[in-house]
Write an enzyme that holds these catalytic residues in place. Structure first.
Site, mmCIF file in Angstrom:
data_model
loop_
_atom_site.group_PDB
_atom_site.id
_atom_site.type_symbol
_atom_site.label_atom_id
_atom_site.label_comp_id
_atom_site.label_asym_id
_atom_site.label_seq_id
_atom_site.Cartn_x
_atom_site.Cartn_y
_atom_site.Cartn_z
ATOM 1 N N SER A 148 0.838 -1.189 0.000
ATOM 2 C CA SER A 148 0.000 0.000 0.000
ATOM 3 C C SER A 148 0.884 1.254 0.000
ATOM 4 C CB SER A 148 -0.951 -0.047 1.192
ATOM 5 O OG SER A 148 -2.007 0.879 1.019
ATOM 6 N N ASP A 193 -9.887 -5.627 -3.814
ATOM 7 C CA ASP A 193 -9.340 -4.626 -2.877
ATOM 8 C C ASP A 193 -10.367 -3.515 -2.679
ATOM 9 O OD1 ASP A 193 -7.806 -2.370 -1.822
ATOM 10 O OD2 ASP A 193 -6.029 -3.515 -2.378
ATOM 11 N N HIS A 214 -7.450 -5.937 0.522
ATOM 12 C CA HIS A 214 -6.257 -5.143 0.851
ATOM 13 C C HIS A 214 -5.556 -5.617 2.121
ATOM 14 C CE1 HIS A 214 -3.993 -1.532 -0.163
ATOM 15 N NE2 HIS A 214 -4.019 -1.114 1.093
#
Lengths: 277, 277
Positions: B148, B224, B256
């Site tokens: 991320s 996600d 995610h």
């Protein structure tokens, strides 16, 4: 029995779910986690119960034990129950090792614990009914493991119900609670002063009394900071004295943490998969 | 440079350590984690830097990514830096995605962030000096990855310093921050309104501008929940347009979370090990 879905995440091709239901056993909402491997899409899969230790919820092992990878590979499901009832109306204690987060896998008979602290019944009867009704799990292929207080639970449950739990292992279990400060206080609080009620919740005493009809796998860290409380030597002695089939492994350098559990998780999942397959 | 040991745990035959030091770059105490594989007992080992995402500390990936097992097997070390300076004297914001826990791997030039938020310099210069001086690590065999915001950091750092980072991968990176709500706010706050200062912190723009001389591995979950903020399509387009060697993988069903990261960690560690070995 109804339950609600808290979350579901794809993990190693399967699904890691977290669910909540109203428990009759504890009189509270209870949260639990189930990992279903990819093989569960095609039929019922064997089940490995994982019981957690003091202060833990369903979440600790789910996020830190690294078990999903091996459950996916070997095609078995994982179930992570909570370690006690919780909530405002539930008795508690300031100590981390009594009350909420410290159910010790017993059915309490003493006040103030008796109304809610029924973790033996919850883990061995109520939660099984719920998960076998609602998930593609093979009721005839159940194994059980756990860490610390959960290793205590796994061993005592498997030795008490060996026809149901066809494989058993433990990571650094509380091995002899009736002779330890991790045990005497809790068994007195939950079960009272009569030590005869404690015996079926002491893995060493159960091992001396009857053992387990299959093989047992125990891993214990040699650098565990809680060796004085766990008393692995009592269980090792009882296992050897009974000629209990299995392995008691003292792992050099490892402590009580999930870094230890994670290191040997692959071997434990494989141990169960080979016996449940 | 001095540092203190917070904890060391045996893990997969190696050592998972957590350490703290006074950082000149950030003007604060900084905590970081190092995993040394068993091979480090016999000589210097390659290094994989793992940069974490929004809200994370050094601890999240250390406990949840499952990377130690593969680092042990392939004989490479892992380094988990924190994601920002922290503490009472350090600027912060009520939002989870700005300030402490959200350093974005830039050197802030704007008030109130400039005095402490120097995460680019910290991760690429100060912390390397500390770890290469004090741990058995091969300075000539460094790879970098992250998740991320940390995937953003890994890609931008590797494309800026490709002679140093000989392998790079990312899990669901913030791929085009200058055109996303995960980026515009932070780059404005830390670097000001002049977008020319943002370009070297945008993986898509760097990919368009120069790419990376080796292969790149990107894993992105198709389910996600942050796809609109991550903008993987921008990076995929830029990679394809440049004919960037490597793999951009859209993983069906994954979100995610660290369940996603953990699922593909073995392949990422192997990816780096093969290129650093």
């Amino acid at each position: 029995m109804n339950f609600e879905t808290i979350s579901e995440n794809r993990s190693f091709g399967g699904t890691q779910g977290v669910y909540r239901h109203k428990s009759e056993a504890t009189g509270t909402d209870m949260t639990f986690a189930v990992y279903l491997p990819p093989a569960a899409r095609y039929g019922k899969v064997p089940v490995l119960w994982y019981l957690s230790g003091l202060t833990c919820t369903h979440e600790n092992a789910m996020t830190k034990a690294g078990a999903q990878e091996w459950a996916s590979e070997y095609g078995i499901a994982l179930i992570f129950p909570d370690t006690s009832p919780r909530g405002e109306g539930v008795a508690n204690d300031e100590a981390y090792d009594l009350g909420q987060g410290a159910g010790f896998y017993v059915d309490a008979t003493q006040e103030p614990w008796a109304p809610h602290f029924k973790m033996w019944h919850y883990v061995t009867h109520e939660l099984p009914e719920l998960v076998f009704t609602n998930f593609p799990l093979d009721r005839d292929a159940q194994g059980i493991t756990g860490h610390s207080m959960g290793g205590h639970g796994a061993l005592t449950i498997a030795m008490t119900l060996p026809e149901r739990y066809k494989s058993v292992s433990a990571f650094s279990p509380i091995a002899h609670p009736s002779e330890s400060d991790w045990g005497r206080k809790q068994l007195t609080a939950y079960l009272g002063n009569d030590k005869s009620a404690w015996a079926k919740h002491d893995a060493t005493l159960l091992m001396r009394d009857k053992g387990y009809p299959g093989e047992i796998l125990i891993d214990q860290g040699a650098a565990d900071q809680f060796l004085e409380l766990l008393k692995p030597e009592a269980l090792a002695h009882a296992m050897a004295e009974r000629r209990q089939p299995g392995e008691f492994r003292m792992q050099q350098g490892y402590d009580h943490s999930y870094f230890f559990v994670q290191t040997f998780m692959a071997e434990h999942v494989r141990w169960h998969a080979e016996r449940l397959g």
